[in-house]
Structure formats: structure tokens, C-alpha cells
Design an enzyme around this catalytic site. Structure first.
Site, mmCIF file in Angstrom:
data_model
loop_
_atom_site.group_PDB
_atom_site.id
_atom_site.type_symbol
_atom_site.label_atom_id
_atom_site.label_comp_id
_atom_site.label_asym_id
_atom_site.label_seq_id
_atom_site.Cartn_x
_atom_site.Cartn_y
_atom_site.Cartn_z
ATOM 1 N NE ARG A 45 2.814 -3.497 -15.740
ATOM 2 C CZ ARG A 45 4.099 -3.189 -15.584
ATOM 3 N NH1 ARG A 45 4.553 -2.843 -14.393
ATOM 4 N NH2 ARG A 45 4.918 -3.213 -16.615
ATOM 5 N NE ARG A 91 5.758 4.635 -11.350
ATOM 6 C CZ ARG A 91 6.115 3.798 -10.383
ATOM 7 N NH1 ARG A 91 7.396 3.673 -10.055
ATOM 8 N NH2 ARG A 91 5.205 3.096 -9.728
#
Length: 427
Positions: free
Chosen positions: A262, A391
Site C-alpha cells: 500500500r 500488527r
């Protein structure tokens, strides 16, 4: 993408839904475009009909030896033939304009989605576990990783620039273990089929899941015109594009562990430290293809599957129902799972599970047919993170931090760590 027929019949409902999302009314504009398209189509059809009728009249005139009328009719047919390409081109242009406008409209939120303008309008659905109780100081993941010598942001910057991370040694193995644990959990316990799919896709695939045309700036494009996937949702969902599926074979459930890419064009200045917001990251994706009657229940199931990963890792989290203003472009309803990060003293999103209705099915022309049905219906699609591996690594590092700076490996990951029970400082 929404159906223009539905919009014509539910103009007020569309504008009300857009208002909930903080967008301006569009129904009248879209209906006017559709009226223009219909008029152009009708004009072209009338011209074709008249050409066909005049061609038959030529034969009749010639049979009646009426040469003057025959020549007049031939001239009319020739004129129509000259005019038709322009009319057909106008039809193509107006149709393309309408389709482009429709492709940029967000999905319609379900009635039970809370109304709000941004993340402050999100609602806690439930929580699981408790925050760790420590006597020692909490640290952020980059402080822990750099102190251990297994996380190197300077090396990443030299190689690729900002928003990249180099993991080494025991931390690199821990991230790999987390990804393997996730994909095994979803395939062995949750009934998902593992897929190894392309990371490079065509325009149509990005359009099918709603990344194009609206979000092109958030993507990376190659020199040959392909796109790097921002999420495996793109590859997995497009497995059914332009297909007609048997309803009795639904739902289809796919999962993939892939790198994602991204540009983070809209996040300048956000999460610049560490590896929370990266240009390249690893994610375990979940995708479901269902019929119209099953998609809402499938959202609850998918969310529970993502939650199970965090439960097995022993990580405290909460599930948020996103409000209309914080929900993604293609979603009708979304649950965000937010994991507790002691180093930041806050919750951060680690998974987002969404039901899209037939929004993507329509864009992909993916349909299903019941056993005794003649007509087809567009499939319903769902996607979710099961979860974001990077994460999850951050969460494990911060929640399993020991007073001496080492990290205890959660029990669920031990089978993947080759006997390593603790991440310790590099020698």
C-alpha cells in the site's frame, strides 16, 4: 456497484444512505444520466428500425417499378447508415459515463450500522481478555525490537526508504511463526481453503473489489500496467469473477497468507515510527462467497474466526461496530477488532471484517443459481483479516515483554519456533 434500476426505484433511500456516510445526494444526477442513456439508445434503435423498414420498402418499390421512390428510400438508408456510428458512439460514451459514476458510489450501510461521521461514532460490541498487569515499564515495539538487535529500520531505509522494516533472527522467525499459526488455524479449525494466488493483478480484478477507480493513489502499479495487491482480498474474491456458481456449493471460504502493498498516500505523518503502517506487510486474509440469505450470519462467523486467533495468542482485544462515516467503500457493515498495545497504552486495529452484499458480485459479474431456479443472482462477498501478521507481532512483543527486555513466546506459537521459548538479545 449499485444497480441503476434500484436507484431509480429508491432514489430517496440512496440519498439518505449517502447522507449517513457524509456524502452529497447523487440520485437525481444518476437518474438524469440514465435518462440520457436511454434516450440515446432509443434514438439509435429507432434509426436501426427505420433503416430495416426502408430496406424492405425499397424491394416493394422496385417490384412496383417505382424507381423514384426506390431511389429516395436508398438515399434515406444511406443517410441513416452514415449517422448510426455517431449515435452508437454517443451511446457508448454515455453508458461509460454512467458506469463510471456508479462505480464511485459507496455501498449502502445496513440499517443497524451506527450513524457517525468518523471513528468517534464507532460502538464497542464486546471485549475479550484483560490488560496485562505488570510492575515493569511498558515499551513500544520498536524500542523492544531495536534493543534486542532484531529490528532494523535504518537498514530498511537504506534499501527501500521509509515505511519499511528489516526483521532479523529470532524476530524474523517469530513473525513467520505467527503467519503459519494463523493460516493453520483457519484451514484446520475454521474450514477455509488455503490459496496461493497472484500478488500482481489486472485492472479488472482491482475494479471487481472496489479499489479502482476511486483509490488508485493508494496502490502501487508496475511498469507493465499490473497492480500489486493491497490485500489478498483482491485475488481471493476474484476467483469467482464471471462465474455462475451452484447455490448448494456455497459458501466458499478462502484464506491466503501474503505480502500486501500500500502506498499509504492518505496517511502522511501518521504512525511514522515503527512498523504499524508499512508499504509492505504480511497479512492472513479471509474471504467468503455466499448467497444472499447467508451473508449476515457469515459476518459473525468470520469475525469469530479472526477473534479466535487472538484468543489463542492470549491477547486482550475489543470488537468495534464501525459507524457509517468510518466504514470502508464497499462495506455494508464492518467489525474492527482492536488489540491492546501496552506500549502505546491504547487499542489498535488488527482485523477488519466486512460484509459487502452483492456490491462486489455485481462489479465482477459473479452469480449463483439455486437448484430449481432459472434466474441467477449476484453472489454476496465478505472479507476480513485473520489477522494482520505485523500488527500481531507488535502485540505479542508489547504484551509478552519481560522486565529484562526479552519476549516470552506465547504457547500457541511454540510448535513453530523450533524449541525457542523466549526472544532474547542478539549476541
Amino acid at each position: 456497484m449499485l444497480d441503476i434500476k434500484w436507484i431509480r426505484e429508491n432514489a430517496d433511500a440512496l440519498d439518505a444512505a449517502l447522507a449517513k456516510r457524509g456524502a452529497s445526494p447523487l440520485a437525481r444526477t444518476l437518474i438524469d444520466l440514465d435518462e440520457k442513456r436511454r434516450a440515446v439508445i432509443q434514438t439509435a434503435q429507432d434509426m436501426q428500425s427505420r433503416r430495416n423498414a426502408a430496406s424492405k420498402e425499397i424491394g416493394a418499390a422496385m417490384a412496383a417499378r417505382n424507381a423514384e421512390l426506390a431511389e429516395k428510400l436508398k438515399a434515406e438508408v444511406s443517410a441513416i447508415k452514415d449517422q448510426l456510428p455517431a449515435a452508437e458512439e454517443e451511446e457508448r460514451q454515455v453508458t461509460a459515463e454512467l458506469n463510471d459514476a456508479l462505480s464511485r458510489i459507496p455501498n449502502i450501510p445496513l440499517d443497524d450500522v451506527p450513524v457517525g461521521s468518523d471513528e468517534t461514532g464507532n460502538v464497542v460490541k464486546h471485549a475479550w481478555g484483560t490488560k496485562p498487569g505488570w510492575n515493569h515499564k511498558a515499551l513500544e515495539h520498536y524500542e523492544i525490537g531495536e534493543a534486542l538487535g532484531w529490528m532494523d529500520f535504518e537498514a530498511a531505509a537504506k534499501i527501500a526508504g521509509s515505511r519499511f522494516t528489516v526483521l532479523k533472527g529470532q524476530l524474523a522467525r517469530l513473525e513467520r511463526a505467527i503467519g503459519q499459526f494463523m493460516i493453520d488455524t483457519h484451514t484446520e479449525s475454521h474450514g477455509y481453503t488455503e490459496v496461493h494466488a497472484p500478488l500482481l493483478v489486472r485492472d479488472d480484478a482491482m475494479f471487481g473489489t472496489g479499489q479502482l477507480p476511486k483509490f488508485a493513489e493508494d496502490l502501487f502499479r508496475t511498469t507493465d500496467g499490473r497492480w500489486l495487491i493491497p490485500t489478498a482480498e483482491v485475488s481471493l474474491t476474484n476467483l469467482v469473477r464471471e462465474e455462475i456458481l451452484d447455490q448448494e456449493k456455497l459458501p466458499l471460504r478462502f484464506t491466503a497468507l501474503t505480502p500486501c502493498f500500500r502506498s499509504e498516500a492518505g496517511s502522511a505523518g501518521r504512525d511514522t515510527r515503527g512498523m504499524l503502517r508499512q508499504h509492505q506487510f504480511l497479512k492472513c486474509e479471509l474471504v467468503s462467497i455466499t448467497d444472499a440469505d447467508s451473508s449476515i450470519d457469515e459476518l459473525e462467523r468470520m469475525t469469530a474466526c479472526a477473534e479466535e486467533v487472538l484468543k489463542r495468542l492470549g491477547l486482550h482485544y475489543r470488537v468495534m461496530t464501525l459507524c457509517t462515516g468510518d466504514m470502508g467503500f464497499g462495506a455494508r457493515k464492518t467489525y474492527d477488532i482492536e488489540v491492546w498495545l501496552p506500549g502505546q497504552d491504547t487499542y489498535r486495529e488488527i482485523s477488519s471484517c466486512s460484509v459487502c452484499g452483492d456490491f462486489q458480485g455485481r462489479r465482477m459479474n459473479a452469480r449463483y443459481r439455486g437448484k430449481d431456479d432459472k434466474a441467477t443472482r449476484f453472489v454476496h462477498t465478505l472479507n476480513g483479516s485473520g489477522t494482520a501478521v505485523g500488527r500481531a507481532l507488535i502485540a505479542v512483543m508489547e504484551n509478552y515483554l519481560n522486565e529484562d527486555g526479552s519476549i516470552t513466546v506465547p504457547d500457541a506459537l511454540l510448535p513453530y519456533m523450533g524449541g525457542l521459548k523466549k526472544i532474547e538479545k542478539a549476541a
